[in-house]
Write an enzyme that holds these catalytic residues in place. Structure first.
Site, mmCIF file in Angstrom:
data_model
loop_
_atom_site.group_PDB
_atom_site.id
_atom_site.type_symbol
_atom_site.label_atom_id
_atom_site.label_comp_id
_atom_site.label_asym_id
_atom_site.label_seq_id
_atom_site.Cartn_x
_atom_site.Cartn_y
_atom_site.Cartn_z
ATOM 1 N N GLY A 51 0.932 -1.223 -0.098
ATOM 2 C CA GLY A 51 0.138 -0.153 0.000
ATOM 3 C C GLY A 51 0.647 1.164 0.021
ATOM 4 O O GLY A 51 0.318 2.527 0.263
ATOM 5 N N LYS A 148 6.073 -0.522 -13.487
ATOM 6 C CA LYS A 148 7.417 -1.014 -13.402
ATOM 7 C C LYS A 148 7.815 -2.148 -13.868
ATOM 8 O O LYS A 148 6.573 -3.176 -14.484
ATOM 9 C CB LYS A 148 7.410 -1.487 -11.711
ATOM 10 C CG LYS A 148 8.763 -1.949 -11.369
ATOM 11 C CD LYS A 148 9.149 -2.558 -10.037
ATOM 12 C CE LYS A 148 8.343 -3.491 -9.595
ATOM 13 N NZ LYS A 148 8.478 -3.408 -7.916
#
EC number: 2.1.1.166
Length: 193
Positions: A51, A148
């Site tokens: 998170g 990513k």
């Protein structure tokens, strides 16, 4: 967490500043350089656990923020979460239902590593392709995508695929990335729709 983490200054800084992981600084750096996120954006974070990107996203937008992950995400104020697979059409439907118009999809996910470089790289690229498909299903035209990935022989294929769907695509290595890592971020702006 062994001694590797106790010597990692970025990790220690993240813990001291209340972030769930060092990855927070990667998103902060990307936002400072590329200004991808606007104050009114509704955002989906794929592979969101634990998170840390959600924590940053909440400070960057007044819009709605949704985190999706296979693993549960501990509650964060002002953040909605879904536990499930991003490739599941039901999860995609729920995400669209919760947010309506989606301006940005971000993905800092990585597959569990096996230690076999070529196999791990292929799995990372496959995950990237799945995240791109998800983004293409939910993003509004003109939306942005941050993901990513890992450099290797299959990376140019993923980059090329993303370029087919967005008008402006750049790659970026963050300062918070560990030295020696092949990690790289793709910043894709202005979804063609």
């Amino acid at each position: 967490m062994g001694s590797q983490w106790s010597r990692d200054k970025v990790y220690l800084r993240a813990k001291h500043e209340g972030f769930r992981s060092r990855a927070s600084y990667k998103l902060i750096e990307i936002q400072e350089k590329f200004a991808v996120i606007r104050r009114d954006d509704n955002i989906i974070d794929l592979g969101a656990a634990p998170g840390s990107w959600l924590q940053v996203l909440r400070t960057l937008t007044d819009g709605r923020v949704l985190g999706i992950d296979l693993n549960p995400i501990a509650a964060l104020e002002g953040i909605e979460t879904l536990e499930g697979d991003l490739t599941d059409p039901e999860i995609q439907r729920q995400a669209h239902e919760l947010l309506g118009t989606v301006s940005i999809v971000v993905c800092d996910a990585a597959p569990k590593l096996s230690g076999h470089k070529s196999y791990d790289q292929a799995r990372a690229i496959a995950l990237g392709e799945e995240a791109l498909l998800f983004a293409c299903h939910v993003l509004k035209p003109g939306g942005n995508f941050i993901i990513k990935s890992f450099q290797g022989e299959d990376f140019p294929e993923l980059l090329s695929l993303i370029r087919e769907h967005f008008f402006a695509v750049k790659t970026y290595n963050t300062k918070a990335t560990r030295k020696g890592s092949t990690e790289i971020y793709i910043i894709a702006k202005n979804f063609k729709g």
